[in-house]
Scaffold this motif. Structure first.
Motif, short mmCIF file in Angstrom:
data_model
loop_
_atom_site.label_atom_id
_atom_site.label_comp_id
_atom_site.label_asym_id
_atom_site.label_seq_id
_atom_site.Cartn_x
_atom_site.Cartn_y
_atom_site.Cartn_z
N HIS A 147 -5.63 -0.70 6.74
CA HIS A 147 -5.43 0.66 7.36
C HIS A 147 -6.11 1.78 6.67
O HIS A 147 -7.05 2.45 7.22
CB HIS A 147 -3.91 1.38 7.36
CG HIS A 147 -3.10 0.57 8.19
ND1 HIS A 147 -3.25 0.48 9.92
CD2 HIS A 147 -2.12 -0.40 8.15
CE1 HIS A 147 -2.31 -0.29 10.25
NE2 HIS A 147 -1.71 -1.06 9.10
N CYS A 148 -6.30 1.61 5.34
CA CYS A 148 -6.86 2.77 4.61
C CYS A 148 -7.88 2.12 3.62
O CYS A 148 -8.45 3.04 2.79
CB CYS A 148 -5.81 3.55 3.76
SG CYS A 148 -5.12 2.74 2.49
N CYS A 178 -5.75 -2.93 2.10
CA CYS A 178 -5.01 -2.43 2.95
C CYS A 178 -5.99 -2.20 4.26
O CYS A 178 -7.12 -1.67 3.99
CB CYS A 178 -4.51 -1.29 2.80
SG CYS A 178 -3.58 -0.36 4.01
N CYS A 203 0.89 -1.03 0.03
CA CYS A 203 -0.03 -0.08 -0.12
C CYS A 203 0.93 1.18 -0.04
O CYS A 203 1.65 1.53 0.97
CB CYS A 203 -0.97 -0.02 1.25
SG CYS A 203 -1.93 1.45 1.31
N SER A 238 -7.57 0.58 0.88
CA SER A 238 -7.23 0.75 -0.43
C SER A 238 -7.27 -0.73 -1.06
O SER A 238 -6.75 -1.64 -0.63
CB SER A 238 -5.73 1.17 -0.98
OG SER A 238 -5.72 2.55 -0.40
N THR A 251 0.06 4.13 -0.18
CA THR A 251 -0.51 5.38 0.99
C THR A 251 0.03 5.17 2.25
O THR A 251 0.43 6.17 3.10
CB THR A 251 -1.96 5.38 0.90
OG1 THR A 251 -2.48 5.19 -0.21
CG2 THR A 251 -2.48 6.41 1.70
N CYS A 252 -0.03 3.98 2.82
CA CYS A 252 0.47 3.74 4.28
C CYS A 252 1.84 3.20 4.30
O CYS A 252 2.18 2.78 5.39
CB CYS A 252 -0.54 2.78 4.93
SG CYS A 252 -2.27 3.36 4.55
ZN LIG Z 1 -3.14 1.88 3.41
#
Ligand SMILES: [Zn+2]
Lengths: 389, 159
Positions: free
Chosen positions: B70-71, B68, B54, B73, B56-57
């Motif tokens: 966390h986000c 993902c 990911c 995605s 983004t993270c």
């Molecule tokens: Zn993420």
């Protein structure tokens, strides 16, 4: 926020390894009857019934479907919930949400487990995906051995500290008429002399397989005040979960992931204006399948600083007479009817708030108490109880 | 209340109670999915351990997953990680159980491969028990005959 909800009736069975004298429904009925007696209510006064247990731990699917009559749910609305080890707290949360919503004025919530019917370890090893967890399931003992090992290495806690926790638990259990293991332990040496199940976890470091049930009656504010002079208010419930390793690990045995306990506690404290947990909260009943886990939870629930959980027990802070008593009932290490276990945490915390815990009532006045639950894949439920809102 | 119920059991002491034994057998069929299957195919055909990243993270998931946590995605970026890593924790099973793939004693471990952000649950072997420790460096040992299973990594061995 929803409407106010109180616990107005508390009932549990006594606990053993084996109950051949009762069927599952008959066993659950004992807890329901006790809760109704405590609330001085009749089954007809209960509007909805919610049940919870660990599906398949009894070696069958839907063990709850046949106990409708015995639990007083005949022709009543209700649901069954299963969230793993936390299920007995999730059912309290479920009843809390329904009554808080105003849809029901009274609800009966039940946690139960009759482990003498099934094979718990076999059922736990079936809770992993065959794709990633193929054959790498150790059951509960292996999982908590990993946790103990990580805790020991990370914090410098010694086996003696785990033994002190076990001694504290036994002291409570011996005073609790409903507890399962009452060993009458006299010294930490007795704990340190018990054999290893899986190093560093000893036989006395781990919970038994218990059979039993616990029932609570919840009521809306106006009903609660009519039913009892001592309502225990459910101030808040927070659920948080994750599964870090895709293989059915319990919590995070590596100490590298974000713990759901930390997040749940932080959320609960923030929402309820708790800035100093061991001061603002008077005692806790936590879900600790092993003594090692208890020390680790002290840290994750912010009862102390990180890596200092073992110091709390060394100083006697969490003893029944201590500044912040934890598990005066003897806790999960003495009594673990899994599906009922988190319900018992809430029940025991509520008895402390009422001042009705009897011989294991803590010294400190309890106006606020916390009950926690732990489940398979890092699932956490925390419940905050208060004498007045 | 407790006294009352205990009395009832006392009375039942000499009574015969019938107990019935049984067993349930539930077959299951799981798919690894397209993402999981690609992860397994790389191991089977190329002895390569792949993760999904990911961006983004800045997290690399091993075994590969499609979302993902966390986000949320949708992950589609594949990265190769090392076959070497660090033991995060372990336990030893001494008792055999029908679901275990090899005979005990079995060392179960969670290994974080170099380049991965997550731990991976697997087994260890070729280990001197005295030297077994958190933080130990390990490498993947691949099975000779690989069939598209997580057990195509036979086990992790000390470096
Ligand atoms: Zn993420």
């Amino acid at each position: 926020m929803g409407n106010r909800v109180a616990i107005v009736g508390i009932g549990q069975t006594y606990h053993k390894s084996n109950r051949k004298d009762v069927t599952q429904p008959e066993m659950v009925a004992e807890a329901v009857r006790a809760a109704l007696t405590d609330a001085q209510m009749k089954p007809k006064d209960v509007e909805a019934v919610f049940t919870s247990n660990m599906e398949t731990f009894e070696g069958m699917y839907l063990p709850d479907h046949m106990m409708v009559d015995e639990v007083g749910a005949f022709m009543k609305p209700g649901l069954k919930v299963n969230t793993g080890g936390t299920t007995g707290a999730s059912v309290v949360e479920e009843g809390f949400h329904f009554v808080a919503s105003g849809l029901f004025d009274t609800a009966l919530v039940i946690g139960f487990e009759k482990q003498d019917c099934g094979d718990t370890t076999a059922a736990i090893t079936a809770a992993v995906t065959p794709v990633w967890g193929k054959g790498v399931a150790t059951g509960a003992i292996g999982e908590f051995a990993k946790q103990a090992l990580t805790y020991m290495q990370k914090t410098g806690a010694k086996e003696e500290h785990a033994a002190m926790i076990r001694l504290k638990a036994d002291k409570g259990a011996c005073k609790n008429p409903y507890a399962h293991l009452k060993l009458g332990l006299k010294s930490i040496e007795e704990v340190l002399n018990s054999g290893y199940l899986v190093w560093p976890l000893r036989l006395l470091d781990f919970c038994p397989q218990s059979v039993g049930a616990c029932a609570l009656i919840l009521a809306s504010e106006h009903k609660a005040k009519k039913i009892t002079k001592k309502p225990v208010w459910i101030a808040d419930v927070v659920t948080v979960h994750q599964e870090p390793f895709r293989a059915g690990s319990f919590g995070d045995p590596t100490g590298t992931e974000e713990y759901s306990q930390d997040i749940a506690a932080e959320r609960l404290y923030k929402r309820n204006g708790i800035t100093n947990p061991t001061k603002d909260i008077c005692m806790a009943e936590i879900y600790e399948p092993s003594n090692w886990e208890e020390m680790s939870h002290y840290e994750h629930y912010h009862f102390c600083e990180k890596n200092e959980g073992w110091k709390m027990v060394e100083k006697g802070i969490t003893e029944m007479e201590g500044a912040f008593p934890v598990n005066p009932s003897g806790g999960v290490i003495a009594t673990n009817p899994i599906g009922a276990t988190p319900t018992i945490r809430v029940a025991e915390a509520a008895l402390q708030v009422r001042g009705d815990a009897g011989e294991h009532q803590v010294t400190r006045d309890v106006h606020t108490a916390m009950a926690t639950a732990l489940g398979g894949p890092n699932w956490t439920v925390v419940t905050l109880l208060k004498r007045s809102l | 209340m407790a006294e009352l119920m205990q009395d009832r059991v006392e009375k039942l002491k000499d009574l015969d109670v019938f107990v019935y034994h049984g067993k349930i057998y539930i077959p299951n069929t799981y798919t690894a999915g397209a993402v999981g299957s690609r992860f397994l195919i790389e191991i089977r055909d190329n002895k390569k351990i792949m993760g999904t990243r990911c961006s983004t993270c800045d997290v690399v998931y091993v075994p590969a997953r499609s979302v993902c946590k966390h986000c949320f995605s949708q992950l589609d970026k594949w990265v190769e990680v090392s076959d070497k890593g660090t033991l995060l924790t372990y336990t030893v099973a001494g008792q055999s159980n029908g679901v275990q793939p090899v005979d005990p004693p079995i060392i179960y471990g969670i290994v974080q491969l170099d380049g991965a952000s997550t731990g991976m649950v697997h087994m260890l072997s070729e280990v001197d028990f005295e030297k077994l420790a958190i933080g130990m460096r390990v490498r993947a040992v691949f099975a000779e005959k690989r069939v598209g299973s997580i057990l195509d990594i036979k086990y992790f061995a000390p470096l």
